[in-house]
Scaffold this motif. Sequence first.
Motif, PDB file in Angstrom:
ATOM      1  N   ARG A 715      -2.187   3.881   2.819  1.00  0.00           N
ATOM      2  CA  ARG A 715      -0.534   4.115   2.635  1.00  0.00           C
ATOM      3  C   ARG A 715      -0.058   3.083   3.404  1.00  0.00           C
ATOM      4  NH1 ARG A 715       3.820   6.125   5.305  1.00  0.00           N
ATOM      5  NH2 ARG A 715       5.094   7.309   4.296  1.00  0.00           N
ATOM      6  N   LEU A 716       0.855   2.389   2.474  1.00  0.00           N
ATOM      7  CA  LEU A 716       1.692   1.357   3.023  1.00  0.00           C
ATOM      8  C   LEU A 716       3.200   1.380   2.884  1.00  0.00           C
ATOM      9  CD1 LEU A 716       1.623  -1.794   4.250  1.00  0.00           C
ATOM     10  CD2 LEU A 716       1.268  -2.434   1.879  1.00  0.00           C
ATOM     11  N   SER A 717       3.916   1.326   3.742  1.00  0.00           N
ATOM     12  CA  SER A 717       5.594   1.453   3.478  1.00  0.00           C
ATOM     13  C   SER A 717       6.014   0.350   3.803  1.00  0.00           C
ATOM     14  CB  SER A 717       5.993   2.598   4.586  1.00  0.00           C
ATOM     15  OG  SER A 717       7.329   2.716   4.575  1.00  0.00           O
ATOM     16  N   HIS A 718       7.318   0.122   2.695  1.00  0.00           N
ATOM     17  CA  HIS A 718       8.085  -1.084   2.682  1.00  0.00           C
ATOM     18  C   HIS A 718       9.599  -0.463   2.992  1.00  0.00           C
ATOM     19  CE1 HIS A 718       4.810  -3.883   1.451  1.00  0.00           C
ATOM     20  NE2 HIS A 718       4.576  -2.780   0.483  1.00  0.00           N
ATOM     21  N   GLN A 719       9.997  -0.503   4.117  1.00  0.00           N
ATOM     22  CA  GLN A 719      11.277  -0.105   4.571  1.00  0.00           C
ATOM     23  C   GLN A 719      12.575  -1.164   3.842  1.00  0.00           C
ATOM     24  OE1 GLN A 719      12.317   2.764   5.880  1.00  0.00           O
ATOM     25  NE2 GLN A 719       9.857   3.085   5.953  1.00  0.00           N
ATOM     26  N   GLY A 720      13.562  -0.568   3.166  1.00  0.00           N
ATOM     27  CA  GLY A 720      14.731  -1.289   2.757  1.00  0.00           C
ATOM     28  C   GLY A 720      14.095  -2.076   1.434  1.00  0.00           C
ATOM     29  N   CYS A 721      13.362  -1.428   0.693  1.00  0.00           N
ATOM     30  CA  CYS A 721      12.830  -2.042  -0.500  1.00  0.00           C
ATOM     31  C   CYS A 721      12.791  -1.031  -1.718  1.00  0.00           C
ATOM     32  CB  CYS A 721      11.338  -2.452  -0.590  1.00  0.00           C
ATOM     33  SG  CYS A 721      11.107  -3.921   0.581  1.00  0.00           S
ATOM     34  N   GLN A 722      13.133  -1.426  -2.984  1.00  0.00           N
ATOM     35  CA  GLN A 722      13.158  -0.516  -4.214  1.00  0.00           C
ATOM     36  C   GLN A 722      12.425  -0.938  -5.408  1.00  0.00           C
ATOM     37  OE1 GLN A 722      17.880  -1.314  -5.164  1.00  0.00           O
ATOM     38  NE2 GLN A 722      16.732   0.427  -5.920  1.00  0.00           N
ATOM     39  N   GLY A 723      12.257  -0.075  -6.476  1.00  0.00           N
ATOM     40  CA  GLY A 723      11.524  -0.712  -7.674  1.00  0.00           C
ATOM     41  C   GLY A 723      12.684  -1.495  -8.428  1.00  0.00           C
ATOM     42  N   PRO A 724      12.246  -1.758  -9.728  1.00  0.00           N
ATOM     43  CA  PRO A 724      11.147  -1.160 -10.214  1.00  0.00           C
ATOM     44  C   PRO A 724       9.820  -1.956  -9.629  1.00  0.00           C
ATOM     45  CG  PRO A 724      12.143  -2.773 -11.849  1.00  0.00           C
ATOM     46  CD  PRO A 724      13.083  -2.453 -10.634  1.00  0.00           C
ATOM     47  N   VAL A 725       8.552  -1.086  -9.758  1.00  0.00           N
ATOM     48  CA  VAL A 725       7.422  -1.792  -9.393  1.00  0.00           C
ATOM     49  C   VAL A 725       6.352  -1.909 -10.657  1.00  0.00           C
ATOM     50  CG1 VAL A 725       5.331  -1.315  -8.122  1.00  0.00           C
ATOM     51  CG2 VAL A 725       7.481  -0.405  -7.141  1.00  0.00           C
ATOM     52  N   HIS A 726       6.023  -3.376 -10.857  1.00  0.00           N
ATOM     53  CA  HIS A 726       5.104  -3.888 -11.612  1.00  0.00           C
ATOM     54  C   HIS A 726       3.835  -4.167 -10.879  1.00  0.00           C
ATOM     55  CE1 HIS A 726       8.188  -3.776 -14.539  1.00  0.00           C
ATOM     56  NE2 HIS A 726       8.903  -4.287 -13.852  1.00  0.00           N
ATOM     57  N   ALA A 727       2.709  -3.672 -11.268  1.00  0.00           N
ATOM     58  CA  ALA A 727       1.680  -3.784 -10.651  1.00  0.00           C
ATOM     59  C   ALA A 727       0.221  -4.366 -11.424  1.00  0.00           C
ATOM     60  CB  ALA A 727       1.215  -2.550  -9.661  1.00  0.00           C
ATOM     61  N   VAL A 728      -0.568  -4.881 -10.902  1.00  0.00           N
ATOM     62  CA  VAL A 728      -1.924  -4.935 -11.514  1.00  0.00           C
ATOM     63  C   VAL A 728      -3.182  -4.712 -10.479  1.00  0.00           C
ATOM     64  CG1 VAL A 728      -1.972  -7.581 -10.816  1.00  0.00           C
ATOM     65  CG2 VAL A 728      -3.172  -6.718 -12.912  1.00  0.00           C
ATOM     66  N   PHE A 729      -4.097  -4.015 -10.982  1.00  0.00           N
ATOM     67  CA  PHE A 729      -5.268  -3.359 -10.169  1.00  0.00           C
ATOM     68  C   PHE A 729      -6.616  -4.165 -10.717  1.00  0.00           C
ATOM     69  CE2 PHE A 729      -6.318   0.616  -7.568  1.00  0.00           C
ATOM     70  CZ  PHE A 729      -7.475   0.047  -6.998  1.00  0.00           C
ATOM     71  N   SER A 730      -7.495  -4.920  -9.928  1.00  0.00           N
ATOM     72  CA  SER A 730      -8.580  -5.666 -10.500  1.00  0.00           C
ATOM     73  C   SER A 730      -9.578  -5.398  -9.312  1.00  0.00           C
ATOM     74  CB  SER A 730      -8.032  -6.975 -10.995  1.00  0.00           C
ATOM     75  OG  SER A 730      -9.372  -7.466 -11.239  1.00  0.00           O
ATOM     76  N   GLU A 731     -10.720  -5.375  -9.603  1.00  0.00           N
ATOM     77  CA  GLU A 731     -11.691  -5.248  -8.428  1.00  0.00           C
ATOM     78  C   GLU A 731     -11.595  -4.262  -7.130  1.00  0.00           C
ATOM     79  OE1 GLU A 731     -13.486  -9.146  -7.507  1.00  0.00           O
ATOM     80  OE2 GLU A 731     -14.360  -9.079  -9.775  1.00  0.00           O
ATOM     81  N   ASN A 732     -11.299  -5.058  -6.186  1.00  0.00           N
ATOM     82  CA  ASN A 732     -10.804  -4.110  -4.695  1.00  0.00           C
ATOM     83  C   ASN A 732      -9.595  -4.570  -4.610  1.00  0.00           C
ATOM     84  OD1 ASN A 732     -11.703  -7.142  -4.137  1.00  0.00           O
ATOM     85  ND2 ASN A 732     -12.009  -6.199  -2.006  1.00  0.00           N
TER      86      ASN A 732
END
Length: 948
Positions: A715-732
Amino acid sequence: MAMAIKASLLLLVFLSSAIVSFSLYEDQVGLMDWHQRYIGKVKHAVFHTQKAGRKRVIVSTEENVVASLDLRHGEIYVITLSSQGSTLRAWNLPDGQMVWETSLHSAQISKSLLSVPINLKVDKDYPILAFGGGYLHAVSAIDGERVLQPPESSIIYVLGFLHSSEAVVYQIDSKTGEVVAEKSMVFPDGFSGAVSSVSSDKIVVLDSTRSILVTIGFLDGDISFQKTPVSDLVEDSGNAEILSPLLSNMVAVKVNRRTIFVRVGGEGKLEVVDSLSDETAMSVSLPVADDQVAFASAHHEGSKIQLMVKLVDDLETVLLRESIEMDQHRGRVDKVFINNYIKTDMSNGFRALIVMEDHSLLLLQQGAIVWSREEGLASVTDVTTAELPVEKDGVSVAKVEHTLVDWLKGHMLKLKGSLLLASPEDVAAIQEMRMKSSGRSKLTRDHNGFRKLFIALTRAGKLFALHTGDGRIVWSMLLNSPSKSEACERPSGISLYQWQVPHHHAMDENPSVLVVGRCGSDSSAPGVLSFVDVYTGKEISSSDIGHSVVRVMPLPFTDSTEQRLHLIADTEGHVHLYPKTSEALSIFQREFQNVYWYTVEGDDGIIRGHGMKSSCAGETADEYCFTTKELWTVVFPSESEKIISTLTRKPNEVVHTQAKVNTDQDLLYKYVSRNLLFVATVSPKGAGEIGSVTPEESALVVYLIDTITGRILHRLSHQGCQGPVHAVFSENWVVYHYFNLRAHKYEVTVVEIYDQSRAENKNVWKLVLGKHNLTAPISSYSRPEMFTKSQSYFFAQSVKTIAVTSTAKGITSKQLLIGTIGDQILALDKRFVDPRRTLNPSQAEKEEGIIPLTDSLPIIPQSYITHSLKVEGLRGIVTAPAKLESTTHVFAYGVDLFYTRLAPSKTYDSLADDFSYALLLITIVALVAAIYITWVISEKKELSEKWR
């Protein structure tokens, strides 16, 4: 200070070398990439055919595109994307430059209407009336700002509906915008469907049962209703539908698979005057003479389009009747726009712009198709890849014979190009020769895997097979079962999956794809399946499956014919196995206890894990139906978190090795799992547009969840941030993009996950000799010992989508493919988002390729793989590996299409296509000659020395 300057110089040297690596020679443009421009399904069209100037048609489309098309060949002159908002724009016709723009106030979501005078002049103060967001605006045609008074009358009548049962008429002073009078009247039966305006003081609408036509009169602001049952007009009538074309004193109604024309009398009396086929499309009325108004009707009959132009006041008079041959895989006629012109014999001629069911656009004139455009490709919804057939011995799709003279001429041209002596004509000849000799457009496989098919599915339900060589359409097919079935007239939620990919023992089978559709917008609507042959484009079979489709899950199992097993989950909590064969059932039952999946309920903030329970034997006779059980649930607190993005790894991604060697010869083991789910949540207040909240009111939280157990691994929190979130997942690792409210910048964060349970295997020699436990089975139910490394960077641009390159063996370095807000694609080396980057990397880290840490990621102009082109309306990027390990295919789609081949680590495993074999041969000959001459000279010298 000196160290900082040194580090900066080192970084500049690296960036400059990166720029060189991404450079492209002039004669290489178009050899490995192609770009196709589209505009989308046309909604409105206006012909501009004055004697002076170029003849064109101005269109607006469902993709928010305004474009000017040449009537001679259909090429795009001007194209622009418009935002979906309360914005009014005026454009200059010759060059498409924007004249003015006005933002209209909007208080609520409502239907948008626009009224433009027919005789609009740029230099005249004619008003433009625009309705949107609950407001009526009168806008100047000159500057888009001043409110003007119409020349004919100072009163504007506005008719609207409240709660679908009350008609309201407003009389508005066009000079001041004030409401002069307001009257309303309740209609107990309610209203539904479209509204047809038949005169300046009458409209026709259907009641809530869609069985009664209601004529609403509002002369002088007084409202009156007159009801006419549809059954009085047509026998055995069912539910009716009012069509949109504007015909004077007439309304078109679709009922009983027919389209009837109903004339509206002076007192609101309705009378049927004509009837046409159900699949007939009609145009708006068009003045053809001082006192005559005509309209066009068109429908698809067999392999022909039947086009007819009639007078509105006299339907018996036919001005034009034509039958045009056309491809049957375009479906029915959806829209028709007509334009008239004066022939040489001074009679009226007509041209028609036709929009088909598959969104294609055709111009018809004088009984022929002048040009056509496959505008369905502007609305691609899903993409997969397929191999081309194997070339048979002695058979070639394209045979090219080269004489010795041609061979020598070609190599001489290459030699001139290598020595920078080629003229522009030589450069063009070299490029043409390369394209011909490369064989990139052949319809067979090549040993490098450069020739493939991209199978694209569009919103209209049409499949296209696009060749990677030149982007041409190999075949296209409008799926018959979803579009023509009586039980499923208008499917939605269509998706595409690989169904059969033959290998080895099944090479005699053609590959095929599975298209899954849903008969309606509701998730409980029954689904349809269609199986299509990839080589021929023919539909193998289709079926209405009789249950809903919530999710389609390709399984990692295939039968003896290489058909992949799929599970389809429905709304009843059941899953259904496909293909429905005894062999597939036997395979599935062996893996019954190892099948898991998850569902995301974004609105409720719930993620659920599911597993198999038993067969549906007690509920249904279908032996391929199974019941499920809920294994775990993750509930996010609705008052503090809202799910805005979820992502998993590609199921077919290849990972070369699980071990990663550090600079100190220490081993890190990647935590590679196909069961990891990336979830991003944001504070409910921060779910709106960027900047709509303060930094204190918004927080972005990301999770990594094991979908087998539901355990939150990170779990990782980013205070003072907002979306939209665009992500890519590869390997690890996972890379995601978001907005930092405190810094007023976009940020990119990388998280890498490593397996701590294998920390004892840190000896490189154990890894080399195979004395490790990498092959030991891993269970998600055992608590993982893992650790993460993360780092955040500023990024200068907004992002639409992110993808990652993929290669055949996973050896080649990765590149992030970032679709920017400017509709271009940036290739960013994965090393830039390495969490191990430091301000002062050691010498060993530099040798490994670790880049000195900076707070921002670089945007190198030469790193745009789209070069100077734009993929307008960019929505997605698809990557696929070639057989050559260094190379990956990249396909981007939006309103436009773009394709290219990338080599993230350069083509280390092959020679370049433009490699000069002639220069190599000349060099070898020169070296052999030099060696021989040197040997002769040496022998003479040695002989002369002996004589002394």
